[in-house]
Design an enzyme around this catalytic site. Sequence first.
Site, PDB file in Angstrom:
ATOM      1  N   GLN A 140       0.847  -1.193   0.000  1.00 24.50           N
ATOM      2  CA  GLN A 140       0.000   0.000   0.000  1.00 24.50           C
ATOM      3  C   GLN A 140       0.886   1.249   0.000  1.00 24.50           C
ATOM      4  O   GLN A 140       1.890   1.254   0.735  1.00 24.50           O
ATOM      5  CB  GLN A 140      -0.896   0.023   1.237  1.00 24.50           C
ATOM      6  CG  GLN A 140      -2.053   0.984   1.112  1.00 24.50           C
ATOM      7  CD  GLN A 140      -2.921   1.040   2.387  1.00 24.50           C
ATOM      8  OE1 GLN A 140      -2.456   0.767   3.484  1.00 24.50           O
ATOM      9  NE2 GLN A 140      -4.161   1.396   2.222  1.00 24.50           N
ATOM     10  N   GLY A 267       2.344   1.228  11.838  1.00 18.85           N
ATOM     11  CA  GLY A 267       1.911   0.531  13.042  1.00 18.85           C
ATOM     12  C   GLY A 267       1.504  -0.878  12.679  1.00 18.85           C
ATOM     13  O   GLY A 267       1.949  -1.862  13.244  1.00 18.85           O
ATOM     14  N   GLY A 268       0.630  -0.942  11.691  1.00 16.59           N
ATOM     15  CA  GLY A 268       0.193  -2.242  11.215  1.00 16.59           C
ATOM     16  C   GLY A 268      -0.221  -2.129   9.768  1.00 16.59           C
ATOM     17  O   GLY A 268      -0.480  -1.022   9.280  1.00 16.59           O
ATOM     18  N   GLU A 270      -2.962  -4.132   7.228  1.00 17.91           N
ATOM     19  CA  GLU A 270      -4.076  -5.071   7.331  1.00 17.91           C
ATOM     20  C   GLU A 270      -4.055  -6.147   6.258  1.00 17.91           C
ATOM     21  O   GLU A 270      -5.093  -6.459   5.686  1.00 17.91           O
ATOM     22  CB  GLU A 270      -5.380  -4.285   7.281  1.00 17.91           C
ATOM     23  CG  GLU A 270      -5.662  -3.541   5.953  1.00 17.91           C
ATOM     24  CD  GLU A 270      -5.114  -2.133   5.868  1.00 17.91           C
ATOM     25  OE1 GLU A 270      -4.163  -1.802   6.602  1.00 17.91           O
ATOM     26  OE2 GLU A 270      -5.644  -1.340   5.065  1.00 17.91           O
ATOM     27  N   ASN A 271      -2.898  -6.721   5.950  1.00 12.80           N
ATOM     28  CA  ASN A 271      -2.860  -7.765   4.938  1.00 12.80           C
ATOM     29  C   ASN A 271      -3.821  -8.877   5.344  1.00 12.80           C
ATOM     30  O   ASN A 271      -3.794  -9.348   6.480  1.00 12.80           O
ATOM     31  CB  ASN A 271      -1.431  -8.258   4.775  1.00 12.80           C
ATOM     32  CG  ASN A 271      -0.514  -7.155   4.286  1.00 12.80           C
ATOM     33  OD1 ASN A 271      -0.857  -6.434   3.360  1.00 12.80           O
ATOM     34  ND2 ASN A 271       0.614  -6.989   4.942  1.00 12.80           N
ATOM     35  N   GLU A 295      -6.434  -3.004  12.887  1.00 17.86           N
ATOM     36  CA  GLU A 295      -6.107  -3.865  11.737  1.00 17.86           C
ATOM     37  C   GLU A 295      -7.186  -4.930  11.541  1.00 17.86           C
ATOM     38  O   GLU A 295      -7.545  -5.265  10.418  1.00 17.86           O
ATOM     39  CB  GLU A 295      -4.726  -4.497  11.909  1.00 17.86           C
ATOM     40  CG  GLU A 295      -3.583  -3.497  12.115  1.00 17.86           C
ATOM     41  CD  GLU A 295      -3.552  -2.351  11.124  1.00 17.86           C
ATOM     42  OE1 GLU A 295      -3.975  -2.551   9.968  1.00 17.86           O
ATOM     43  OE2 GLU A 295      -3.123  -1.243  11.502  1.00 17.86           O
ATOM     44  N   ARG A 555       9.137   3.213  12.482  1.00 18.04           N
ATOM     45  CA  ARG A 555       7.728   3.547  12.297  1.00 18.04           C
ATOM     46  C   ARG A 555       7.596   5.035  11.982  1.00 18.04           C
ATOM     47  O   ARG A 555       7.939   5.892  12.793  1.00 18.04           O
ATOM     48  CB  ARG A 555       6.972   3.176  13.578  1.00 18.04           C
ATOM     49  CG  ARG A 555       5.489   3.157  13.419  1.00 18.04           C
ATOM     50  CD  ARG A 555       4.852   2.597  14.679  1.00 18.04           C
ATOM     51  NE  ARG A 555       3.432   2.844  14.701  1.00 18.04           N
ATOM     52  CZ  ARG A 555       2.665   2.662  15.750  1.00 18.04           C
ATOM     53  NH1 ARG A 555       3.206   2.205  16.887  1.00 18.04           N
ATOM     54  NH2 ARG A 555       1.376   2.916  15.694  1.00 18.04           N
TER      55      ARG A 555
HETATM   56 ZN   LIG Z   1      -5.882   1.544   8.803  1.00 19.98          ZN
END
Ligand SMILES: [Zn+2]
Length: 600
Positions: A140, A267-268, A270-271, A295, A555
């Site tokens: 992304q 941070g994360g 969302e795969n 996520e 990050r």
């Molecule tokens: Zn998000």
Amino acid sequence: MTTEQSAAEMLSEDVHSFARPSEAVATHLDLNIDVDFGNKVLSGQAAYQIENKTGTEEIVFDTRGLQIEQAFVGDDMEPTSFRLGTPDEVLGQPLFVKIKPDTRRVTIKYRTSPEAAALQWLNPQQTAGKQHPFLFTQSQAILARTWIPIQDSPGIRITYSATVQVPAELLAVMSASNPTEKNPRGVYNFEMRQPIPSYLMALSVGDLTFREIGPQTGIYAEPATIEAAAYEFAEMDKMLVAAEKIYGKYRWDRYDLLVLPPSFPFGGMENPRLTFVTPTVLAKDRSLTSLIAHELAHSWSGNLVTNGTWNDFWLNEGFTVYFERRIMEELYGKEYADMLQVLGYQDLRHTLEELGADSPDTRLKLDLEGRDPDDGLTDIAYEKGNFFLQHIEKAVGRERFDAFVNKYFATYAFQSTYTDTFLNFLRSELIQGDAALAEKINIEGWVYTPGLPQDFVAPSSDRFAKVAETFRSWQKGVPAEKLATQGWSSHEWLHFIRMLPEDMTQQQLTELDKAFHFTTSGNNEVLAAWFLHTIRNNYASADTALQAFLTTVGRRKFLVPLYKQLIKTPQGKEKALAIYAKARPNYHAVATVTLDELLK
Ligand SMILES: [Zn+2]
């Protein structure tokens, strides 16, 4: 206008993809690649099932920095011609592959460049275990095209299968069905049966081990990190139950986490089936797990119902922040969720100040044409989007709003939606011609107007009100060590630190640090907020910790404000450049693109 027509029209509206899905579109990918750590290269082939909708003679894929070796059509792999178009710095190059009206399968042989922006190749020193190299992807917004030739638009969905060859001592995982153990040949097979947009293509390779948490949930991490991660995220199964209670069944079978080395820029991510997560949330007290709720929430908003273009990013993130806080409220109560709302609001205010409240980038519906979408994706989509949805919830009541959102997710499951799609659904399902309600909801003010609308009501938190009281008593002279801070969560600490005045004396900083040990905090949110004050006020006792933080953590959310604060003075800038020179190899391209610009 039928929905099909409008969807097709909107597909071509993605200004960040060269693909022409209304002519020829990929529907399934069979990926077969080798992971070469020595040369930092992925090589192999991407074979697509395609649908030639118009009898066109070319199908167009997105690429950036890929070396395309050969192209074939059909199951019997008949060689076909291909060409790459003019390169664009942000978008890369279109790849045109010659097809016939009846072509159903296109295979592209390719290799990536060692500079591929989605890929971060870590040497053993950059991992927790220090023994093995590590690779992870971040696709992304438009970086999938740097590791796969692909129709790289969130408006296009594919299912995929993959075979990945890695060194025998490492495990490969993807945004798909995953192995839980290494195999001696280092060959792994994956399958993603639900159709996903390209930005959710994900791969990671490393010395990984798996730990089950619940029947449907588990964690992948390096052996050195797995214990801490299993403790920190022990409640992920409960989160899944809470989420399903609000918006219905989880549609992706398993929900696992992959804990990455600290250079992960977000941070994360969302795969699907496998959220990638920063180790900076391993606070040892489960205090930062709202990130996991976030996520997980993407399994509905974003992954199931996807923003059709990056201009509609708020549909992904606004819904997800809204849902994340609902999950946290379900698990820990309203008082807890209220704290998160206020912290989010503070972030939003900060972003509005930085962008300028009348900047077009503060509208929910964005216009990112001609720009790297990553530059325009800010807290606006997250927090203003969230507050817009809360505003609608308040206008119609929670029960009605929940039924509406449930229907929205069910109606558009495994599809992409656009701002207009959502607003039309809002009008037909909720507003239903009620003029007073339409006025109250104020679509124009929220979606198309910069800044915050007049009717915006700032969130408040009772627990933060108590923090403010405590803060004022410190200001009035109560010594820090006598302050009533017992039982504070990291959110309360964060709020306290954010309340501190810009200018503080060395004595004040020392007093606070001695009482609360901010400089040695194990909580990265607390650390990052505290360092802003120590930099501003030249508090030298925090310098070593600051350097260590900046050279290990990658990050971007933490890095950018800290570097920005550093470069405000000439001495600070010198320090920033010295740290950056050392730290840059530890950062992912997503972070260095931003920081190179900032520090140039
Ligand atoms: Zn998000």
